[in-house]
Motif scaffolding. Sequence first.
Motif, short mmCIF file in Angstrom:
data_model
loop_
_atom_site.label_atom_id
_atom_site.label_comp_id
_atom_site.label_asym_id
_atom_site.label_seq_id
_atom_site.Cartn_x
_atom_site.Cartn_y
_atom_site.Cartn_z
N ILE A 27 12.44 -3.22 -5.49
CA ILE A 27 11.43 -2.42 -6.36
C ILE A 27 12.28 -1.76 -7.42
CG2 ILE A 27 9.88 -0.27 -6.40
CD1 ILE A 27 9.30 -1.10 -3.35
N VAL A 28 13.08 -1.06 -7.17
CA VAL A 28 13.96 -0.42 -8.32
C VAL A 28 14.48 -1.49 -9.35
CG1 VAL A 28 16.12 0.93 -8.86
CG2 VAL A 28 14.76 1.52 -6.85
N ALA A 29 14.93 -2.51 -8.86
CA ALA A 29 15.59 -3.75 -9.64
C ALA A 29 14.37 -4.30 -10.51
CB ALA A 29 16.29 -4.39 -9.20
N GLY A 30 13.44 -4.36 -9.71
CA GLY A 30 12.21 -5.08 -10.42
C GLY A 30 11.65 -4.27 -11.56
N LEU A 31 11.46 -2.98 -11.15
CA LEU A 31 10.72 -2.10 -12.12
C LEU A 31 11.47 -1.87 -13.34
CD1 LEU A 31 9.11 0.60 -9.77
CD2 LEU A 31 7.98 -1.29 -11.16
N ILE A 32 12.88 -1.80 -13.23
CA ILE A 32 13.91 -1.49 -14.22
C ILE A 32 13.98 -2.71 -15.21
CG2 ILE A 32 16.21 -1.11 -14.97
CD1 ILE A 32 16.52 0.59 -12.74
N SER A 33 13.86 -3.96 -14.64
CA SER A 33 13.98 -5.12 -15.43
C SER A 33 12.76 -5.48 -16.32
CB SER A 33 14.50 -6.46 -14.53
OG SER A 33 13.39 -6.44 -13.58
N PHE A 34 11.56 -4.97 -15.41
CA PHE A 34 10.21 -5.30 -16.02
C PHE A 34 9.97 -4.37 -17.04
CE2 PHE A 34 5.92 -4.12 -16.40
CZ PHE A 34 5.33 -5.53 -16.77
N VAL A 35 10.26 -3.12 -16.98
CA VAL A 35 10.04 -2.00 -18.05
C VAL A 35 10.95 -2.63 -19.33
CG1 VAL A 35 10.72 0.40 -18.76
CG2 VAL A 35 9.72 -0.09 -16.56
#
Length: 250
Positions: A27-35
């Motif tokens: 979730i953390v990595a996905g959100l950061i990369s998506f943002v």
Amino acid sequence: MIIIVIVILAILTYVSWINIEKLSTRIVAGLISFVLLAAAVLLLTVNMNSHYGMKKVTTSTEKTIYSAGGSKSPAGMLITQRLGTKADNYVMIYADREDSKAKAHFVPNKKKITEAIHKRATYRTADVKKATVKTVTTRWEWKNDFFKWLLEFGGEGHSLAKQTTTVTVPKKTWVVLSAQQAKQVTAKQKAASQNKAAAAAQQKQMRDAAQAKVAAYIKANPKASANDIANYSKEATAEMTASAMKQMLK
């Protein structure tokens, strides 16, 4: 570089959401990369739509131009052809040098139609001695090397924002004609030259009128030099010739 950044972030976003097993880390990595991916795409979009990271730089050039009718005629001639029906935009024929042939200027380049729509050429008459063409060009340039390194991918730098060209001709010694009017004047001049007596009488009338203007100039300027008188005589002759050409259009 921005395209490469977007591709890398897209891959990271995919890997983060698909390949990371631990939920919290995913979730953390996905959100950061998506943002970051969304920010990169937004940055590219704003640059393409509003030229973010760029600034307008305006330059101006001006030079003397010469008659489309050649150097033999005392009066200058500018031939114009309107582009469209309402736009104040013209193709104009004149010579770039006194000893060169006249040619058409500001013909839209059909191969660069996107650039052509940002260009406009017009003319005006004014109380001036020489005919000139002034071009004011505004281009989009990068604000600094960082924005250029990050956002340039299709040669956006130095792209044309607007270009306005104004041809200014002396209102007394030049004549502005459409292509059709130029043919009309040429035909009338040719017909008049065949009647030698009428042509001689007209030339004498113009010569007498020019001499009268020169005499009045000398009387009003008793200290005028020979060079000043010669220049005024040339101007008076050009004015009389231009006036005669204008009469042919009526």
